[in-house]
Write an enzyme that holds these catalytic residues in place. Sequence first.
Site, PDB file in Angstrom:
ATOM      1  N   LYS A 178       0.855  -1.190   0.000  1.00 43.13           N
ATOM      2  CA  LYS A 178       0.000   0.000   0.000  1.00 43.13           C
ATOM      3  C   LYS A 178       0.887   1.235   0.000  1.00 43.13           C
ATOM      4  O   LYS A 178       1.512   1.568   1.003  1.00 43.13           O
ATOM      5  CB  LYS A 178      -0.934   0.042   1.212  1.00 43.13           C
ATOM      6  CG  LYS A 178      -2.091   1.003   0.935  1.00 43.13           C
ATOM      7  CD  LYS A 178      -2.803   1.506   2.165  1.00 43.13           C
ATOM      8  CE  LYS A 178      -2.122   2.670   2.795  1.00 43.13           C
ATOM      9  NZ  LYS A 178      -2.003   3.871   1.940  1.00 43.13           N
ATOM     10  N   GLU A 252       9.895   1.685  10.246  1.00 42.40           N
ATOM     11  CA  GLU A 252      10.876   2.704   9.849  1.00 42.40           C
ATOM     12  C   GLU A 252      10.179   4.048  10.002  1.00 42.40           C
ATOM     13  O   GLU A 252       9.361   4.430   9.164  1.00 42.40           O
ATOM     14  CB  GLU A 252      11.300   2.497   8.389  1.00 42.40           C
ATOM     15  CG  GLU A 252      12.007   1.187   8.131  1.00 42.40           C
ATOM     16  CD  GLU A 252      13.415   1.139   8.721  1.00 42.40           C
ATOM     17  OE1 GLU A 252      13.923   2.189   9.149  1.00 42.40           O
ATOM     18  OE2 GLU A 252      13.975   0.045   8.763  1.00 42.40           O
ATOM     19  N   CYS A 286      13.465  11.084   6.215  1.00 41.70           N
ATOM     20  CA  CYS A 286      13.490  10.656   7.613  1.00 41.70           C
ATOM     21  C   CYS A 286      14.870  10.882   8.215  1.00 41.70           C
ATOM     22  O   CYS A 286      15.005  11.115   9.399  1.00 41.70           O
ATOM     23  CB  CYS A 286      13.110   9.190   7.685  1.00 41.70           C
ATOM     24  SG  CYS A 286      14.065   8.185   6.543  1.00 41.70           S
ATOM     25  N   GLU A 387      10.147  16.195  14.838  1.00 45.05           N
ATOM     26  CA  GLU A 387      10.437  16.172  13.404  1.00 45.05           C
ATOM     27  C   GLU A 387       9.573  17.208  12.673  1.00 45.05           C
ATOM     28  O   GLU A 387       8.375  17.300  12.916  1.00 45.05           O
ATOM     29  CB  GLU A 387      10.118  14.770  12.862  1.00 45.05           C
ATOM     30  CG  GLU A 387      10.480  14.591  11.412  1.00 45.05           C
ATOM     31  CD  GLU A 387      10.124  13.197  10.894  1.00 45.05           C
ATOM     32  OE1 GLU A 387       8.996  12.733  11.151  1.00 45.05           O
ATOM     33  OE2 GLU A 387      10.963  12.587  10.241  1.00 45.05           O
TER      34      GLU A 387
HETATM   35  P1  NAD Z   1       2.149   8.554   7.377  1.00 49.06           P
HETATM   36  O1  NAD Z   1       2.438   7.809   8.623  1.00 49.06           O
HETATM   37  O2  NAD Z   1       1.110   9.595   7.392  1.00 49.06           O
HETATM   38  O3  NAD Z   1       1.709   7.537   6.205  1.00 49.06           O
HETATM   39  C1  NAD Z   1       2.520   6.435   5.825  1.00 49.06           C
HETATM   40  C2  NAD Z   1       1.644   5.363   5.205  1.00 49.06           C
HETATM   41  O4  NAD Z   1       0.742   4.850   6.190  1.00 49.06           O
HETATM   42  C3  NAD Z   1       0.773   5.837   4.052  1.00 49.06           C
HETATM   43  O5  NAD Z   1       0.751   4.821   3.067  1.00 49.06           O
HETATM   44  C4  NAD Z   1      -0.589   6.018   4.705  1.00 49.06           C
HETATM   45  O6  NAD Z   1      -1.666   5.905   3.812  1.00 49.06           O
HETATM   46  C5  NAD Z   1      -0.592   4.861   5.680  1.00 49.06           C
HETATM   47  N1  NAD Z   1      -1.507   4.999   6.820  1.00 49.06           N
HETATM   48  C6  NAD Z   1      -2.048   6.130   7.336  1.00 49.06           C
HETATM   49  N2  NAD Z   1      -2.795   5.835   8.422  1.00 49.06           N
HETATM   50  C7  NAD Z   1      -2.716   4.496   8.587  1.00 49.06           C
HETATM   51  C8  NAD Z   1      -3.241   3.587   9.554  1.00 49.06           C
HETATM   52  N3  NAD Z   1      -4.010   3.999  10.567  1.00 49.06           N
HETATM   53  N4  NAD Z   1      -2.928   2.270   9.442  1.00 49.06           N
HETATM   54  C9  NAD Z   1      -2.127   1.831   8.446  1.00 49.06           C
HETATM   55  N5  NAD Z   1      -1.606   2.642   7.497  1.00 49.06           N
HETATM   56  C10 NAD Z   1      -1.880   3.959   7.580  1.00 49.06           C
HETATM   57  O7  NAD Z   1       3.569   9.123   6.882  1.00 49.06           O
HETATM   58  P2  NAD Z   1       3.871  10.074   5.656  1.00 49.06           P
HETATM   59  O8  NAD Z   1       3.338  11.432   5.957  1.00 49.06           O
HETATM   60  O9  NAD Z   1       3.442   9.400   4.398  1.00 49.06           O
HETATM   61  O10 NAD Z   1       5.466  10.081   5.675  1.00 49.06           O
HETATM   62  C11 NAD Z   1       6.222  10.942   6.466  1.00 49.06           C
HETATM   63  C12 NAD Z   1       6.804  10.207   7.648  1.00 49.06           C
HETATM   64  O11 NAD Z   1       7.505   9.048   7.193  1.00 49.06           O
HETATM   65  C13 NAD Z   1       7.829  11.023   8.395  1.00 49.06           C
HETATM   66  O12 NAD Z   1       7.631  10.916   9.775  1.00 49.06           O
HETATM   67  C14 NAD Z   1       9.147  10.389   7.998  1.00 49.06           C
HETATM   68  O13 NAD Z   1      10.179  10.565   8.920  1.00 49.06           O
HETATM   69  C15 NAD Z   1       8.777   8.970   7.829  1.00 49.06           C
HETATM   70  N6  NAD Z   1       9.737   8.271   6.973  1.00 49.06           N
HETATM   71  C16 NAD Z   1      10.564   7.342   7.542  1.00 49.06           C
HETATM   72  C17 NAD Z   1      11.515   6.684   6.767  1.00 49.06           C
HETATM   73  C18 NAD Z   1      12.443   5.657   7.359  1.00 49.06           C
HETATM   74  O14 NAD Z   1      12.964   4.836   6.620  1.00 49.06           O
HETATM   75  N7  NAD Z   1      12.691   5.651   8.655  1.00 49.06           N
HETATM   76  C19 NAD Z   1      11.611   6.962   5.412  1.00 49.06           C
HETATM   77  C20 NAD Z   1      10.747   7.906   4.873  1.00 49.06           C
HETATM   78  C21 NAD Z   1       9.804   8.547   5.662  1.00 49.06           C
END
Ligand code: NAD
Length: 495
Positions: A178, A252, A286, A387
């Site tokens: 997803k 992650e 991230c 962050e």
């Molecule tokens: P997010 O948590 O809003 O969404 C990530 C994914 O989760 C999306 O596909 C979203 O549709 C899905 N999602 C949302 N609610 C959900 C739920 N209740 N259950 C299951 N899935 C759900 O994150 P974002 O805004 O897309 O990304 C930004 C964040 O990602 C930042 O905090 C960043 O640091 C982190 N990030 C981490 C890494 C890493 O490798 N550590 C890499 C890139 C981004």
Amino acid sequence: MTIPTTLDTRMLIGGRRPEIDPARTLNVTSPIDGAHLGTIADASAEQVRDAIGAAEAAFASWRRVPGVERARLMHRLADILERDAESLAQLETRDNGKLLRETRTQARFAARNYRFFAGLADKLHGATIPLDAWDTFDYTRREPVGVAALITAWNSPMQLLANKLAPALAAGCTVVIKPSEIAPLTTLKLAEIVSEAGFPEGVVNIVTGGAEAGVALTADPRLGRISFTGSVGVGQAIQRTATEALVPVTLELGGKSANIVFDDADLERAVPGAVAGIFAAGGQTCIAGSRLLVHDSIHDEFVARVADVARGIVLGDPRAEATQMGPVASELQRERILARIDEALADGSRLLTGGTGAVAGAVEGGFFVQPTVFADVDPASPLAQQEVFGPVLATHRFSTEEEAIEIANGTEYGLASGIWSRDVTRVHRVARELVAGTVWVNTYRYSAAQAPFGGVKKSGHGRERGVEAIDEYLRTKNVLIDLSEDIRDPFAIKA
Ligand code: NAD
């Protein structure tokens, strides 16, 4: 570039591309100019369950496919990614606003990841274990966990997906992917690529949608592993849901990484390193080095140089060669970043440059934020602790190695860190003390398929990339054989 009219935005479930229900759709918008890029399905819980069912059915035969054949398919997938790298990069940039030169690199990096894990697919050895009893034979099998749910964020969809999909396929798992609803297009393109590469139907399934689809996907007890990249809050929610279903989770999550500059650093390298650490990808990584810790004796000069470079960063269309920083990925994201800047100003942090969203020369309608530097930020303040996920740098000064380590470790996160120093003994001492999954020395943001990546504390747990990442998708079965022909006492069985 316009999105090819041939891009099929339907989901992929068991080899089928189900029609999008007009009552359940989401719009995909380009952050560059706000243009409408396409419509995707907002999957229902039932569709998500179907996708898991398709993956489960495919697993029954995929688990018997020899590693060498899985590797062949993965190399084929990598061939196609390399062949189509330019068009995939164009698509990704249009979708999430990242610089084209970075999405080009990411397409090739993804291909490299598939090749690295393809090399492991036929080397998943167990062990033979000598027990105390002579007439027993004990060995282990490393078996795929079954169906893996792979959920990614919007900032680097191709690369984040490769971090998960490559080890999952190499291990012999089937998957339900997803992508983020904010930037799902290259993942949907993958539906065509896995078919062209020759993967059997149902091995790779793709569902689209937001939180509802995500919840349905992570609450299913048929899963063998959930691998999630995203925010801390959603990661925590997923871990809670998965606990109920007793499904193991790889997380992650975010970061507040410290880039530490000692007084013996090569400043000609450290200045661009600090700038790249936070302003590459507009800070939407991230691993962003969003806290810059500088030794007191060079602090003022160093921070002024960083602010000067930040001031000169060329913002604009991420597809233009001259552009150094593109827009942030969505209007909401821009509003959040600007709110964090206002909060820092109210806290008394000293603004050196940036601080607004209005940018001359940027593409009209794009979601731009100026590169922003705050100096002398209180290490306990929200800007230093939380962050931002945008181009906002908080700087701190320190006078001793111990103080630098204390500030660096003083957040809830532990994803990455950087050390700039020419003193090799100091480098090893500090690297040992930093509580983070990655320590870069005299560089920042360097990633490799072979090098394990992941966080500690609220940055998550589990590792991606590197040999150990495949363990997230394998489980050990122990097989013990009694070689003797004795009749044993049934109430005293032991090895
Ligand atoms: P997010 O948590 O809003 O969404 C990530 C994914 O989760 C999306 O596909 C979203 O549709 C899905 N999602 C949302 N609610 C959900 C739920 N209740 N259950 C299951 N899935 C759900 O994150 P974002 O805004 O897309 O990304 C930004 C964040 O990602 C930042 O905090 C960043 O640091 C982190 N990030 C981490 C890494 C890493 O490798 N550590 C890499 C890139 C981004």
